[in-house]
Design a protein around this motif. Sequence first.
Motif, mmCIF file in Angstrom:
data_model
loop_
_atom_site.group_PDB
_atom_site.id
_atom_site.type_symbol
_atom_site.label_atom_id
_atom_site.label_comp_id
_atom_site.label_asym_id
_atom_site.label_seq_id
_atom_site.Cartn_x
_atom_site.Cartn_y
_atom_site.Cartn_z
ATOM 1 N N ASN A 90 49.216 85.334 64.069
ATOM 2 C CA ASN A 90 49.866 86.508 64.641
ATOM 3 C C ASN A 90 50.277 86.180 66.073
ATOM 4 O OD1 ASN A 90 49.609 88.254 62.395
ATOM 5 N ND2 ASN A 90 47.453 88.511 62.877
ATOM 6 N N ALA A 91 51.496 85.693 66.226
ATOM 7 C CA ALA A 91 52.025 85.399 67.554
ATOM 8 C C ALA A 91 52.186 86.710 68.305
ATOM 9 C CB ALA A 91 53.361 84.676 67.430
ATOM 10 N N LYS A 92 51.962 86.666 69.600
ATOM 11 C CA LYS A 92 52.077 87.868 70.418
ATOM 12 C C LYS A 92 53.382 87.819 71.208
ATOM 13 C CE LYS A 92 47.138 88.463 70.849
ATOM 14 N NZ LYS A 92 46.000 88.554 71.754
ATOM 15 N N GLU A 93 54.109 88.943 71.166
ATOM 16 C CA GLU A 93 55.370 89.032 71.891
ATOM 17 C C GLU A 93 55.227 90.056 73.007
ATOM 18 O OE1 GLU A 93 60.099 88.857 70.980
ATOM 19 O OE2 GLU A 93 58.781 89.620 69.423
ATOM 20 N N PHE A 94 55.703 89.683 74.173
ATOM 21 C CA PHE A 94 55.613 90.531 75.357
ATOM 22 C C PHE A 94 57.006 90.766 75.917
ATOM 23 C CE2 PHE A 94 51.791 88.013 74.908
ATOM 24 C CZ PHE A 94 50.777 88.929 75.073
ATOM 25 N N VAL A 95 57.247 91.972 76.378
ATOM 26 C CA VAL A 95 58.507 92.299 77.038
ATOM 27 C C VAL A 95 58.221 92.288 78.539
ATOM 28 C CG1 VAL A 95 60.292 94.038 77.358
ATOM 29 C CG2 VAL A 95 59.272 93.697 75.094
#
Length: 103
Positions: free
Chosen positions: A42-47
């Motif tokens: 589960n790769a984490k994506e950040f804005v």
Amino acid sequence: NVLVYDLPQDVSLKKEIEILKHIANFDNKQIKTFLHENFKINAKEFVIHKGDIFYIPAGKYHKIENVNDTDCSIMLNLYNDDEFDEHIDKHFEYIWGDSYAED
């Protein structure tokens, strides 16, 4: 957007190189899907926004993707832990070859 992820600990360097070459031209959404479907990662994506500070731990894979048409710039500040740095440098130099050493 910044995507941060690890590859499984039991992946050989040869397999790691194959994975990285396979996803080299993927966008963040495609990378997230590929990693989840094939490795249950589960790769984490950040804005991030103008003025934000973002920390990427040493050794983490990441991809930065501009999601709009505006210009952007990224400033890096590196903290060096010599022993860990040497390990990471050797690992990435093996994976990326001469192109890593030249940067």
